[in-house]
Design an enzyme around this catalytic site. Structure first.
Site, PDB file in Angstrom:
ATOM      1  N   CYS A 201       0.824  -1.220   0.000  1.00 56.08           N
ATOM      2  CA  CYS A 201       0.000   0.000   0.000  1.00 56.08           C
ATOM      3  C   CYS A 201       0.852   1.262   0.000  1.00 56.08           C
ATOM      4  O   CYS A 201       1.652   1.487   0.911  1.00 56.08           O
ATOM      5  CB  CYS A 201      -0.926  -0.039   1.212  1.00 56.08           C
ATOM      6  SG  CYS A 201      -1.584   1.549   1.728  1.00 56.08           S
TER       7      CYS A 201
ATOM      8  N   CYS B  17       0.353   3.510   3.001  1.00 62.44           N
ATOM      9  CA  CYS B  17       0.986   2.922   4.185  1.00 62.44           C
ATOM     10  C   CYS B  17       2.484   3.228   4.206  1.00 62.44           C
ATOM     11  O   CYS B  17       3.062   3.537   5.249  1.00 62.44           O
ATOM     12  CB  CYS B  17       0.768   1.411   4.212  1.00 62.44           C
ATOM     13  SG  CYS B  17      -0.957   0.900   4.176  1.00 62.44           S
TER      14      CYS B  17
ATOM     15  N   CYS C  18      14.247  25.494  -1.325  1.00 64.35           N
ATOM     16  CA  CYS C  18      13.677  24.758  -2.460  1.00 64.35           C
ATOM     17  C   CYS C  18      12.485  23.895  -2.030  1.00 64.35           C
ATOM     18  O   CYS C  18      12.621  23.001  -1.182  1.00 64.35           O
ATOM     19  CB  CYS C  18      14.775  23.887  -3.085  1.00 64.35           C
ATOM     20  SG  CYS C  18      14.186  22.534  -4.106  1.00 64.35           S
TER      21      CYS C  18
ATOM     22  N   CYS D  90      12.848  20.167  -2.704  1.00 59.42           N
ATOM     23  CA  CYS D  90      13.772  19.567  -1.733  1.00 59.42           C
ATOM     24  C   CYS D  90      13.049  19.259  -0.421  1.00 59.42           C
ATOM     25  O   CYS D  90      13.258  18.200   0.185  1.00 59.42           O
ATOM     26  CB  CYS D  90      14.949  20.497  -1.456  1.00 59.42           C
ATOM     27  SG  CYS D  90      15.893  20.989  -2.932  1.00 59.42           S
TER      28      CYS D  90
END
Length: 359
Positions: A53, A56, A172, A175
């Site tokens: 998943c 998950c 950023c 980032c």
């Protein structure tokens, strides 16, 4: 009390401490232990998940942070159930999608579904409210190696390790979005001595960024042991893509959780010799063992380390009979189901994988 009684008591306590599920930050719940751990003398937050998943996987680092935050709170258990492995538990509690998070009050097996945000902060707030605790979010140590002008050459260019480097800028947005995934990647490979997951603030170290042709952020480069000019990483920026890349480049066998895969430690060059050993009659078994031992003597690096496990298993099979490998696999599976350290889990998984070649 006699000295021998004291020693026995201390050893017994040590064993109980080692195997107790409550030692882990996030307790692994199964069909066997669910009712023993949940609905007892403490409240429990339980994540019902599936290994495949995507949601998950995204939740995993946040949930681990939650577990770390509550590891000293005796009145609360943070647990998880693999619904692929333990379907009956998940069916019993009406789980139809993943992840499902439920709160079980102290002394009750009637859960309350968690509907809040899937962040460690929101989960801590919820558990504090339901459990009457006042726990604060834990600060989890980073597994990412922070590079600078002072240590870049030492870490990246020494030629003994494979190094993945993220060149980033603090402002950023991409980032910032990558940060939790990159942290999960570093955690997954923290037990690999020859692999380093690192980053460099390119805003503060523009000279290094320019040296390696960095013009946008984040830029990710891989520096293998035998090529310190670096090569661009152009794969996906999800955890599975990163893990696959590192495994292919470094010859490792980890999954996104940092656990060894079922292929870890297996050596193709020994396949035919092991098959010959397993099928050999009693009169030829010793000669087949000698061939394995001889071939292992030619191996180097990590292959030599794995090869020694092959030799030990073959030797034990000689003395203990044909059922040794199967019996040992079952024993290790029982140990792996308990709460053990990551290094022990690696040790047991490697041996279990190699035993499978003999079973």
């Amino acid at each position: 009390m006699s000295r021998s009684s004291i020693c026995f008591t201390l050893v017994t306590l040590a064993i109980i401490f080692f195997i107790s599920p409550a030692i882990a930050d996030v307790v692994v719940l199964t069909e066997e232990n669910f009712d023993k751990e949940v609905g007892q003398d403490r409240g429990a937050l339980v994540e019902f998940y599936a290994p495949w998943c995507g949601h998950c996987k995204k939740l995993a680092p946040e949930y681990e942070k939650l577990g770390d935050s509550f590891k000293k709170a005796k009145s609360v258990l943070i647990g998880k159930v693999d619904c692929d492995e333990h379907k009956s538990v998940c069916t019993k509690y009406g789980v139809s999608g993943y992840p499902t998070i439920q709160w079980f009050p102290k002394g009750s097996l009637e859960p309350k579904k968690y509907e809040g945000a899937r962040t460690a902060e929101a989960l801590v707030e919820f558990v504090n409210q339901e459990g009457g605790t006042s726990v604060k979010i834990a600060s989890v140590p980073s597994s990412v190696v922070v590079l600078s002008s002072d240590n870049f050459n030492e870490v990246v260019l020494d030629g003994t390790k494979d190094v993945l480097v993220e060149f980033y800028a603090p402002w950023c947005g991409h980032c910032k979005s990558l940060a939790p995934t990159y942290e999960s990647l570093a955690a997954a490979f923290k037990n690999e001595e020859d692999v380093v997951i690192a980053n460099l603030d390119a805003d503060n170290h523009k000279d290094l960024a320019e040296k390696y042709g960095v013009s946008g952020y984040p830029t990710i480069k891989f520096f293998p042991k035998n090529n310190k000019d670096g090569e661009d990483y152009e794969g996906g920026r999800d955890i599975d893509s990163f893990v696959t890349f590192i495994n292919e480049k470094s010859g490792t066998s980890r999954d996104a959780k940092g656990q060894l895969t079922s292929n870890a430690g297996l050596l193709k060059e020994l396949d035919s010799l092991v098959k010959d050993f397993v099928s050999a009659g009693a009169d030829k078994k010793q000669a087949a063992y000698a061939k394995i031992e001889e071939e292992v003597g030619k191996l180097t690096g990590s292959a030599a380390r794995y090869g020694k496990i092959y030799v030990k298993i073959a030797k034990s099979s000689l003395s203990k009979g044909g059922d040794y490998a199967t019996n040992e696999i079952h024993r290790l599976e029982r140990m792996l189901a308990k709460s053990i350290s990551p290094s022990k889990a690696d040790e047991f998984t490697l041996k279990k994988n190699i035993l499978s070649a003999f079973a």
